[in-house]
Design a protein around this motif. Structure first.
Motif, PDB file in Angstrom:
ATOM      1  N   THR A 159      -3.121   3.836   4.423  1.00 52.59           N
ATOM      2  CA  THR A 159      -3.773   2.740   5.013  1.00 52.59           C
ATOM      3  C   THR A 159      -5.088   2.552   4.769  1.00 52.59           C
ATOM      4  N   CYS A 175       0.989  -1.320  -0.009  1.00 57.03           N
ATOM      5  CA  CYS A 175      -0.192  -0.042   0.110  1.00 57.03           C
ATOM      6  C   CYS A 175       0.898   1.262  -0.072  1.00 57.03           C
ATOM      7  N   SER A 179      -2.681  -3.290   9.580  1.00 59.13           N
ATOM      8  CA  SER A 179      -1.730  -2.863   8.577  1.00 59.13           C
ATOM      9  C   SER A 179      -0.226  -2.925   9.273  1.00 59.13           C
ATOM     10  N   CYS A 202      -6.497   1.611   1.083  1.00 54.86           N
ATOM     11  CA  CYS A 202      -6.017   0.202   0.824  1.00 54.86           C
ATOM     12  C   CYS A 202      -6.934  -0.838   1.299  1.00 54.86           C
ATOM     13  N   THR A 256      -9.026  -3.759  -0.474  1.00 55.28           N
ATOM     14  CA  THR A 256      -8.740  -5.354  -0.361  1.00 55.28           C
ATOM     15  C   THR A 256      -9.832  -6.170  -0.221  1.00 55.28           C
TER      16      THR A 256
END
Length: 184
Positions: free
Chosen positions: A124, A120, A153, A127, A131
């Motif tokens: 964060t 990423c 993360s 992303c 996902t």
């Protein structure tokens, strides 16, 4: 016994106690240093490790080590009570945040090594929203606090020296993974 005699005895006791603590702290520091002319012998090092088993290792965490964060995927807010020294943790007196760190460690250990975390560079949260891969794991911790659909993360920290470079494009790189945590 007069007042000045009591004060002088109290002062002597204070000096003796201070000297003992200074010697103990000094020897504990010298015992963990590489071999040098002041290094204690093996028996004294063994005694210091018995009296002070943790040594100074508590202060040796690498400041550039990856930081793991946990987000609830409904609101994308942090799902843990970190940092421990914050107001919500009564400046470290409430240990709930530390317990969550141990709980998170148990959860991460259950993630199969074959699962790759997504790279990423866009931030964060954005992303995690993109996902699709979700790994299911079971939280067997008593009084579990990390349950449900969570986003994990692993973020690299930006060095402090770069903090004044606001005009340049510095992106915080991270790796993200979504997990479905079932609590028993």
């Amino acid at each position: 016994m007069n007042n000045s005699s009591l004060k002088s005895k109290s002062f002597i006791v204070l000096i003796v106690i201070s000297a003992v603590w200074i010697i103990f702290i000094g020897k504990s520091i010298i015992a963990v240093l590489p071999t040098n002319p002041l290094s204690p012998n093996i028996e004294e090092q063994s005694l210091m490790k018995t009296l002070y088993p943790q040594g100074w290792g508590f202060f040796s965490k690498n400041p550039r080590e990856e930081m793991i964060n946990v987000y609830e995927t409904k609101t994308y807010t942090q799902a843990v009570s970190w940092p421990n020294n914050s107001f919500k943790n009564v400046f470290g007196l409430d240990r709930h945040g530390r317990a969550q760190g141990v709980e998170l460690g148990y959860l991460i250990e259950q993630i199969p090594k074959s699962i790759e975390w997504g790279d990423c560079k866009d931030g964060t949260i954005s992303c995690l929203k993109k996902t699709d891969t979700v790994v299911t794991i079971n939280n067997k911790t008593p009084k579990a606090s990390l349950c449900g659909n969570l986003g994990l993360s692993r973020e690299t920290l930006i060095p402090w020296a770069w903090s004044n470079k606001s005009g340049s494009n510095i992106s915080k790189e991270s790796k993200v993974l979504r997990v479905e945590v079932t609590c028993s």
